[in-house]
Design an enzyme around this catalytic site. Sequence first.
Site, PDB file in Angstrom:
ATOM      1  N   GLY A 118      43.605  32.242  30.251  1.00 43.97           N
ATOM      2  CA  GLY A 118      43.755  33.378  29.357  1.00 43.97           C
ATOM      3  C   GLY A 118      42.931  34.558  29.837  1.00 43.97           C
ATOM      4  N   CYS A 119      42.568  35.431  28.911  1.00 47.83           N
ATOM      5  CA  CYS A 119      41.772  36.607  29.256  1.00 47.83           C
ATOM      6  C   CYS A 119      40.508  36.206  30.002  1.00 47.83           C
ATOM      7  CB  CYS A 119      41.410  37.373  27.984  1.00 47.83           C
ATOM      8  SG  CYS A 119      40.244  38.722  28.250  1.00 47.83           S
ATOM      9  N   PHE A 120      40.305  36.768  31.184  1.00 47.98           N
ATOM     10  CA  PHE A 120      39.195  36.283  32.012  1.00 47.98           C
ATOM     11  C   PHE A 120      37.813  36.714  31.532  1.00 47.98           C
ATOM     12  CE2 PHE A 120      40.698  39.654  35.389  1.00 47.98           C
ATOM     13  CZ  PHE A 120      40.395  40.700  34.520  1.00 47.98           C
TER      14      PHE A 120
END
Length: 277
Positions: A118-120
Amino acid sequence: MLPSVSRAAAAAVSSSSSSSSSSSSLLLISSSLSKPSAPLSLLNPFLSLSKLPVSLSKPTFPQNSRLVSSHKPPMNILNKLGFGPKTPDPSSMDSSIAQGPDDDVPAPGQQFAQFGAGCFWGVELAFQRVPGVSKTEVGYTQGFLHNPTYEDVCSGTSNHSEVVRVQYDPKECGFETLLDAFWARHDPTTLNRQGNDVGTQYRSGIYYYTPEQEKAARESLEQQQKLLNRKIVTEILPAKKFYRAEEYHQQYLAKGGRFGFKQSPAKGCNDPIRCYG
């Protein structure tokens, strides 16, 4: 031959007077054939559509009936400060480089690992807290575009995944420990999605550098699948070229995020991670 039409013609002939000339009979037959009293589909339900007049057998469509998609990639915090996606120039595509192996070299005695969950931003902070991890970087990998920007990745056309490249000391931190942090950080059963973040760049993935990492990753996935009642969609692939993301993405949450509230990257910290700061 159209049996029902022939019967209609015969009936028409038999009903005419015997004194009618042969030409009149032919006229009646011709009229019966050219102007049926019922639709063709009722006269002969087995009539092949391929034999109907072109105007009946082939529906007419506009010549410019090209399908146009109205889908637009979702915006997430103004595409994480990138201010909107753009479509990469096809001429800049160079899959031979982008699809090549990650040729960067870790520090002596260290190893690399790549994870997409997902969002890093939040994923990086989770790995920063793992003892034995000496360095983390966020970036893009597994795509077809050489030197992608964040806007390229958000366009959905480059096939890149947002990942964290972890450098760790295998003497202090086994790969299995990193896998535990990976599974705990996200839902591996949602395809191309984590929460409100939707897109191929948010897919779940483990990208290995060695056969040992691959083996451990596959065994770990099997163990996790036994704990879940939904199918895991995590991809396990060789690590490909890693493109470091723009500087403002690096250690984003530890530096304060969008609101300036710094979140602790201290080893062993268990504070809840606020994904967007």
